[in-house]
Design a protein around this motif. Structure first.
Motif, PDB file in Angstrom:
ATOM      1  N   LEU A 182      74.393  45.012  47.143  1.00  0.00           N
ATOM      2  CA  LEU A 182      74.757  43.630  46.851  1.00  0.00           C
ATOM      3  C   LEU A 182      76.253  43.369  47.018  1.00  0.00           C
ATOM      4  O   LEU A 182      76.740  42.304  46.656  1.00  0.00           O
ATOM      5  N   GLY A 183      76.988  44.366  47.542  1.00  0.00           N
ATOM      6  CA  GLY A 183      78.412  44.172  47.795  1.00  0.00           C
ATOM      7  C   GLY A 183      79.293  44.396  46.586  1.00  0.00           C
ATOM      8  O   GLY A 183      80.451  43.974  46.576  1.00  0.00           O
ATOM      9  N   MET A 184      78.778  45.064  45.555  1.00  0.00           N
ATOM     10  CA  MET A 184      79.557  45.358  44.355  1.00  0.00           C
ATOM     11  C   MET A 184      80.133  46.771  44.478  1.00  0.00           C
ATOM     12  O   MET A 184      79.864  47.479  45.446  1.00  0.00           O
ATOM     13  N   THR A 185      80.915  47.185  43.495  1.00  0.00           N
ATOM     14  CA  THR A 185      81.445  48.550  43.488  1.00  0.00           C
ATOM     15  C   THR A 185      80.303  49.526  43.203  1.00  0.00           C
ATOM     16  O   THR A 185      79.326  49.165  42.533  1.00  0.00           O
ATOM     17  N   PRO A 186      80.404  50.769  43.704  1.00  0.00           N
ATOM     18  CA  PRO A 186      79.323  51.740  43.470  1.00  0.00           C
ATOM     19  C   PRO A 186      79.071  51.992  41.986  1.00  0.00           C
ATOM     20  O   PRO A 186      79.967  51.846  41.153  1.00  0.00           O
ATOM     21  N   SER A 221      73.046  34.640  49.453  1.00  0.00           N
ATOM     22  CA  SER A 221      72.130  34.269  48.383  1.00  0.00           C
ATOM     23  C   SER A 221      70.689  34.487  48.806  1.00  0.00           C
ATOM     24  O   SER A 221      69.775  34.185  48.047  1.00  0.00           O
ATOM     25  N   ASP A 222      70.475  35.024  50.018  1.00  0.00           N
ATOM     26  CA  ASP A 222      69.111  35.155  50.528  1.00  0.00           C
ATOM     27  C   ASP A 222      68.290  36.172  49.739  1.00  0.00           C
ATOM     28  O   ASP A 222      67.084  36.165  49.798  1.00  0.00           O
ATOM     29  N   TYR A 223      68.944  37.034  48.957  1.00  0.00           N
ATOM     30  CA  TYR A 223      68.212  37.997  48.143  1.00  0.00           C
ATOM     31  C   TYR A 223      67.820  37.428  46.779  1.00  0.00           C
ATOM     32  O   TYR A 223      67.152  38.091  45.992  1.00  0.00           O
ATOM     33  N   ILE A 224      68.221  36.194  46.494  1.00  0.00           N
ATOM     34  CA  ILE A 224      67.928  35.576  45.195  1.00  0.00           C
ATOM     35  C   ILE A 224      66.678  34.714  45.332  1.00  0.00           C
ATOM     36  O   ILE A 224      66.650  33.796  46.147  1.00  0.00           O
ATOM     37  N   SER A 225      65.648  35.034  44.548  1.00  0.00           N
ATOM     38  CA  SER A 225      64.472  34.165  44.588  1.00  0.00           C
ATOM     39  C   SER A 225      64.578  33.071  43.530  1.00  0.00           C
ATOM     40  O   SER A 225      63.862  32.087  43.592  1.00  0.00           O
ATOM     41  N   GLY A 226      65.487  33.231  42.577  1.00  0.00           N
ATOM     42  CA  GLY A 226      65.707  32.198  41.575  1.00  0.00           C
ATOM     43  C   GLY A 226      66.648  32.668  40.485  1.00  0.00           C
ATOM     44  O   GLY A 226      67.008  33.843  40.427  1.00  0.00           O
ATOM     45  N   VAL A 227      67.044  31.734  39.638  1.00  0.00           N
ATOM     46  CA  VAL A 227      67.866  32.054  38.473  1.00  0.00           C
ATOM     47  C   VAL A 227      67.249  31.392  37.244  1.00  0.00           C
ATOM     48  O   VAL A 227      66.612  30.343  37.346  1.00  0.00           O
ATOM     49  N   VAL A 228      67.437  32.042  36.109  1.00  0.00           N
ATOM     50  CA  VAL A 228      66.919  31.526  34.843  1.00  0.00           C
ATOM     51  C   VAL A 228      68.075  31.489  33.848  1.00  0.00           C
ATOM     52  O   VAL A 228      68.822  32.467  33.722  1.00  0.00           O
ATOM     53  N   ARG A 229      68.218  30.377  33.149  1.00  0.00           N
ATOM     54  CA  ARG A 229      69.235  30.284  32.093  1.00  0.00           C
ATOM     55  C   ARG A 229      68.711  31.026  30.864  1.00  0.00           C
ATOM     56  O   ARG A 229      67.578  30.806  30.433  1.00  0.00           O
ATOM     57  N   ILE A 264      65.688  38.864  41.739  1.00  0.00           N
ATOM     58  CA  ILE A 264      65.911  39.399  43.076  1.00  0.00           C
ATOM     59  C   ILE A 264      64.644  39.302  43.909  1.00  0.00           C
ATOM     60  O   ILE A 264      63.566  39.660  43.457  1.00  0.00           O
ATOM     61  N   ASP A 265      64.804  38.817  45.143  1.00  0.00           N
ATOM     62  CA  ASP A 265      63.720  38.801  46.117  1.00  0.00           C
ATOM     63  C   ASP A 265      63.778  40.139  46.850  1.00  0.00           C
ATOM     64  O   ASP A 265      64.508  40.299  47.827  1.00  0.00           O
ATOM     65  N   LEU A 266      63.042  41.116  46.344  1.00  0.00           N
ATOM     66  CA  LEU A 266      63.118  42.486  46.861  1.00  0.00           C
ATOM     67  C   LEU A 266      62.681  42.584  48.307  1.00  0.00           C
ATOM     68  O   LEU A 266      63.282  43.309  49.101  1.00  0.00           O
ATOM     69  N   ALA A 267      61.641  41.851  48.685  1.00  0.00           N
ATOM     70  CA  ALA A 267      61.156  41.915  50.065  1.00  0.00           C
ATOM     71  C   ALA A 267      62.244  41.456  51.030  1.00  0.00           C
ATOM     72  O   ALA A 267      62.491  42.094  52.048  1.00  0.00           O
ATOM     73  N   ARG A 268      62.933  40.385  50.692  1.00  0.00           N
ATOM     74  CA  ARG A 268      64.006  39.898  51.558  1.00  0.00           C
ATOM     75  C   ARG A 268      65.186  40.847  51.560  1.00  0.00           C
ATOM     76  O   ARG A 268      65.824  41.061  52.575  1.00  0.00           O
ATOM     77  N   LEU A 269      65.493  41.419  50.405  1.00  0.00           N
ATOM     78  CA  LEU A 269      66.645  42.314  50.296  1.00  0.00           C
ATOM     79  C   LEU A 269      66.472  43.552  51.163  1.00  0.00           C
ATOM     80  O   LEU A 269      67.428  44.068  51.719  1.00  0.00           O
TER      81      LEU A 269
END
Length: 162
Positions: free
Chosen positions: A65-69, A122-130, A139-144
């Protein structure tokens, strides 16, 4: 009377951020162990781990996801997932800094990934919940992992040969 539908998700953290995956794709949650290294794999592929006789590729989701290891702690876990991708099921181990719980989200609580007016991954995000004053990213695992390149496909083929 219309019944609100809900879905169950396993929540986990990467750093300060909370993520979720559908509970039905989670096979098991394991303590972190170092994986068997695979030469020439992408930087996020940590290697293979034996899970009940099956070689499972282990992914550092933070790097993907582009974060630090990931820095291993006593809370680090591996979520072993069976991810439906195209016409097959991919067995993957995702490294999480901490796994929390299984939680139900009402489907109408799940919002689309926000549009911030510029191109971003953002293509790996299938949605967000508050939740609890913040957000949980689903996370949309299939897309990721469907576009993850030949190294993962090779690792997946290797697990069938072993």
């Amino acid at each position: 009377m219309a019944q609100k539908t809900e879905a169950q998700f396993v929540t986990f953290s990467l750093g300060e951020e909370i993520f979720a995956v559908p509970v039905e794709v989670v096979r098991e949650i394991l303590d972190h162990e170092d994986a068997f290294k695979i030469p020439h794999g992408p930087d996020y592929l940590l290697g293979l781990r034996d899970v009940r006789g099956q070689g499972v590729p282990v992914i550092d989701l933070r790097v993907r996801l582009g974060m630090t290891p990931t820095v291993k702690t006593s809370h680090t876990r591996i979520l072993v997932l069976d991810v439906p991708v195209e016409n097959r099921v991919l067995a993957l181990g995702l490294v999480a800094d901490r796994v929390y719980e299984v939680v139900p989200f009402l489907r109408d609580q799940i919002e689309e990934a926000p549009d911030i007016g510029i191109q971003w991954r953002s293509d790996y995000i299938s949605g967000v919940v508050r939740r609890n004053g913040g957000f949980v990213v689903i996370i949309d695992l299939a897309r990721l992992f469907s576009d993850s390149g030949s190294a993962l496909a090779t690792a997946t083929r290797m697990q069938h040969v072993a």
